[in-house]
Design an enzyme around this catalytic site. Structure first.
Site, PDB file in Angstrom:
ATOM      1  N   SER A  14      -6.272  79.080  25.851  1.00  0.00           N
ATOM      2  CA  SER A  14      -6.787  80.435  25.977  1.00  0.00           C
ATOM      3  C   SER A  14      -8.309  80.420  26.016  1.00  0.00           C
ATOM      4  CB  SER A  14      -6.310  81.263  24.781  1.00  0.00           C
ATOM      5  OG  SER A  14      -6.950  82.519  24.764  1.00  0.00           O
ATOM      6  N   SER A  15      -8.863  81.528  26.476  1.00  0.00           N
ATOM      7  CA  SER A  15     -10.322  81.709  26.435  1.00  0.00           C
ATOM      8  C   SER A  15     -10.718  82.785  25.438  1.00  0.00           C
ATOM      9  CB  SER A  15     -10.827  82.122  27.818  1.00  0.00           C
ATOM     10  OG  SER A  15     -10.552  81.117  28.749  1.00  0.00           O
ATOM     11  N   THR A  71      -6.708  91.548  28.719  1.00  0.00           N
ATOM     12  CA  THR A  71      -6.674  91.283  27.283  1.00  0.00           C
ATOM     13  C   THR A  71      -7.358  92.452  26.592  1.00  0.00           C
ATOM     14  OG1 THR A  71      -6.766  88.962  27.835  1.00  0.00           O
ATOM     15  CG2 THR A  71      -7.560  89.517  25.643  1.00  0.00           C
ATOM     16  N   GLY A  79     -10.166  87.158  30.554  1.00  0.00           N
ATOM     17  CA  GLY A  79      -9.808  85.790  30.966  1.00  0.00           C
ATOM     18  C   GLY A  79     -10.924  84.822  30.608  1.00  0.00           C
ATOM     19  N   ASP A 109      -1.408  80.562  32.026  1.00  0.00           N
ATOM     20  CA  ASP A 109      -2.601  79.966  31.414  1.00  0.00           C
ATOM     21  C   ASP A 109      -2.471  78.457  31.206  1.00  0.00           C
ATOM     22  OD1 ASP A 109      -4.381  82.017  31.368  1.00  0.00           O
ATOM     23  OD2 ASP A 109      -4.071  82.592  29.284  1.00  0.00           O
ATOM     24  N   ARG A 166      -0.705  82.780  19.323  1.00  0.00           N
ATOM     25  CA  ARG A 166      -0.616  82.548  20.766  1.00  0.00           C
ATOM     26  C   ARG A 166       0.846  82.329  21.147  1.00  0.00           C
ATOM     27  NH1 ARG A 166      -3.197  83.447  25.515  1.00  0.00           N
ATOM     28  NH2 ARG A 166      -3.608  81.586  26.736  1.00  0.00           N
TER      29      ARG A 166
HETATM   30  N1  GLY Z   1      -4.762  85.266  28.904  1.00  0.00           N
HETATM   31  C1  GLY Z   1      -6.171  85.168  28.736  1.00  0.00           C
HETATM   32  C2  GLY Z   1      -6.572  84.123  27.742  1.00  0.00           C
HETATM   33  O1  GLY Z   1      -5.803  83.821  26.846  1.00  0.00           O
HETATM   34  O2  GLY Z   1      -7.645  83.619  27.831  1.00  0.00           O
END
Ligand code: GLY
Length: 568
Positions: free
Chosen positions: A448-449, A377, A470, A419, A101
């Site tokens: 993050s998701s 994503t 997202g 985020d 990340r």
């Molecule tokens: N940028 C989307 C996530 O990391 O959830």
């Protein structure tokens, strides 16, 4: 008919078929492979991965090659300027994860996107170079390869160098993106020229699209590994570009960046084991919490896509997202997160017990923390002949991220700082979260998701799944896992059928239009749900294993214009 006529007709038929193959994308709902499989948002990248498997590479090698290929062929989300997560299960059933990340730069502060009155400057956390997090993709892929790869690094990056240098056929999907980007009022210079040929025209479908600057950047990565990106010429140019255009990232940020190996989040559903991504992703924890709640329900009595089904799933999602908002952030900055509790069966029972099957709960920011005690994503899935499996999701945040980059480097920077929770302490009913766990701090990873997941049965990978989208990622992965494990759907069906999304705040239930009946909508509204239709949710890329036939079955979501499975 004379022999000559027959031959001419045959030649014409072959020519017709070749024309069709050249001008139309061909996609199959399911692809079968006994030796290995890659399913991604771009079929060329899937094929790059499978070619590596055929050359004796393992699932990690194919993952590295596919990820770099997507950075060339699927630039809206495939990247070297962003970050992500990878879940790996080896043939012996042992699972691990790699966290790559992005991090906040050293100069970042909790209030960097606020005005002097403490208000969020609209969209500032997503626009411009201050929105860029320190990229993690190259470090993550390098670490995964160093620890678990088999073939030489150079052999895995070379196919992407070739794709960028020699080019590939422009697809209709990319062309559509190019037109849309160029219609935007404030298209940054970099994006304006991104899809153009040497004559300055947008490359048309069927023409060859080349990316010479990206090829040079990839060559440095090929030859110098991680250092080819985080040090030397590339790092110098990143710092220079940031300085010239209002960014805050420096060479020091790049030099200090490391990817981390972390223990996966682990859960069970009946006889299945779930391995998914731990914080800084909220995906794995929320997925396990929701699967634990669903395990308490007899799904035979809850027909798929019925009013009861949608209501139940929405209530489960609402609860998991409230917990996500309250507790989860970067583990290196939040050592006290109650992860064991959130993923326990006891906790799930507590959350389940106050679901009223006759009416919707109310999401309320004022009750934040204990309300229920009572674009972009990309994901791909990989498996090799020995049964090693990888589930990888990575991102630039928005489609084409910040839309900014240096022409000398040829890649796009993320806008992942968006985020983080932008305004400390401010949680609103419209969905802005201000909890401390995910406030901005130097070198912190934003929440993050992303939910790359591997489900195992009898100690072997059974389902490899993930999605972009997202916050909707968590829920589309959750529903697909329930569809396969709970409703026994085939992977293609499980991916295509109706998905919903509820994220606690705002208190809105999204559903895929055309896939929910008007009667169900009326019944849900009468129960107190606030419905909103969307065209589609998720873009799932999955693989399942058929133990009887001993074959892997791959499927890519039909919402992905260039996606596809490749197997052998
Ligand atoms: N940028 C989307 C996530 O990391 O959830």
């Amino acid at each position: 008919m004379t022999n000559k006529k027959r031959i001419v007709q045959k030649i014409l038929r072959v020519l017709c078929l070749m024309t069709l193959l050249l001008n139309h994308s061909i996609s199959f709902a399911q692809v079968y492979g006994q030796n290995g499989m890659v399913v991604s948002s771009n079929v060329l990248a899937s094929q790059v991965g499978v070619d590596i498997l055929k050359k004796g590479g393992n699932a990690i090698d194919a993952t590295v090659a596919t990820a770099f290929a997507l950075a060339v062929t699927h630039p809206s989300a495939g990247n070297i300027g962003g970050g992500g997560f990878l879940v790996f299960m080896n043939a012996a059933g042992e699972a691990t994860t790699i966290d790559f990340r992005e991090k906040a730069p050293l100069a970042a502060t909790a209030d960097m996107f606020l005005d002097s009155a403490g208000k969020l400057i609209e969209d500032s956390n997503h626009r411009g170079l201050k929105a860029v997090g320190v990229p993690g993709t190259v470090a993550g892929l390098y670490l995964a390869h160093q620890k678990y790869g088999k073939l030489p690094w150079q052999a895995l990056v070379q196919p992407s160098v070739d794709l960028a240098k020699k080019g590939f056929v422009m697809s209709w999907g990319l062309y559509k993106d190019a037109l849309e980007i160029n219609e935007e009022e404030k298209t940054p210079d970099f994006m304006y020229s991104f899809f153009r040929n040497t004559k300055g025209e947008i490359t048309k479908p069927g023409e060859i699209w080349k990316q010479p600057s990206l090829a040079k950047t990839l060559k440095l990565i090929r030859d110098r590994g991680q250092d080819g990106f985080y040090k030397g010429k590339t790092a110098d140019e990143i710092e220079n570009y940031m300085k010239m255009n209002g960014g805050i990232m420096t060479k020091k940020d790049l030099e200090k960046y490391t990817a981390v190996e972390r223990k996966p989040v682990h859960g069970t559903y009946k006889e299945y084991e779930i391995f998914s991504m731990p914080p800084p992703s909220s995906g794995g924890v929320a997925l396990v919490e929701m699967m634990n709640i669903i395990e308490l329900v007899n799904l035979d009595s809850v027909k798929f896509n019925s009013t009861a089904y949608v209501h139940l799933m929405a209530e489960v999602m609402r609860r998991a997202f409230a917990d996500r908002a309250a507790y989860i952030g970067d583990p290196d900055f939040n050592p006290e997160m109650p992860l064991d509790e959130l993923t326990s069966k006891v906790f799930a029972k507590k959350r389940f017990d106050n679901i009223d099957m006759t009416k919707a709960s109310v999401s309320d920011a004022a009750l934040y923390g204990h309300p229920y005690d009572g674009n972009n994503t990309t994901h791909f899935s990989v498996v090799d002949k020995d049964g090693n499996a990888v589930s990888l999701t990575y991102t630039l945040e928005y489609a084409y991220g910040s839309q900014m980059g240096s022409n000398n480097l040829g890649f796009i920077f993320n806008n992942e700082m968006g985020d983080f929770n932008p305004v400390p302490g401010l949680t609103t009913n419209s969905g802005q979260i201000g909890s401390p766990a995910n406030l901005i701090a130097p070198e912190k990873r934003m929440l993050s998701s992303m939910t790359p997941t591997i489900v195992a049965k009898n100690g072997k990978p059974y389902l490899i799944i993930g999605s972009p989208g997202g916050r909707t990622i968590i829920n589309t992965v959750f529903q697909t896992v329930v569809n396969v494990l709970g409703y026994n759907m085939q992977i293609d069906k499980a991916i295509e059928v109706m998905k919903i999304h509820h994220q606690w705040l705002p208190d809105v239930l999204l559903y895929e239009r055309h896939l929910m009946s008007p009667d169900t909508r009326t019944a849900l509204e009468a129960m107190g749900h606030h419905l909103r239709e969307v065209n589609s949710l998720g873009q799932l890329m999955g693989i399942t294993y058929d133990a009887d036939l001993k074959v892997y079955i791959g499927a890519s979501d039909s919402s992905s214009p260039d996606g596809g499975a490749a197997g052998y």
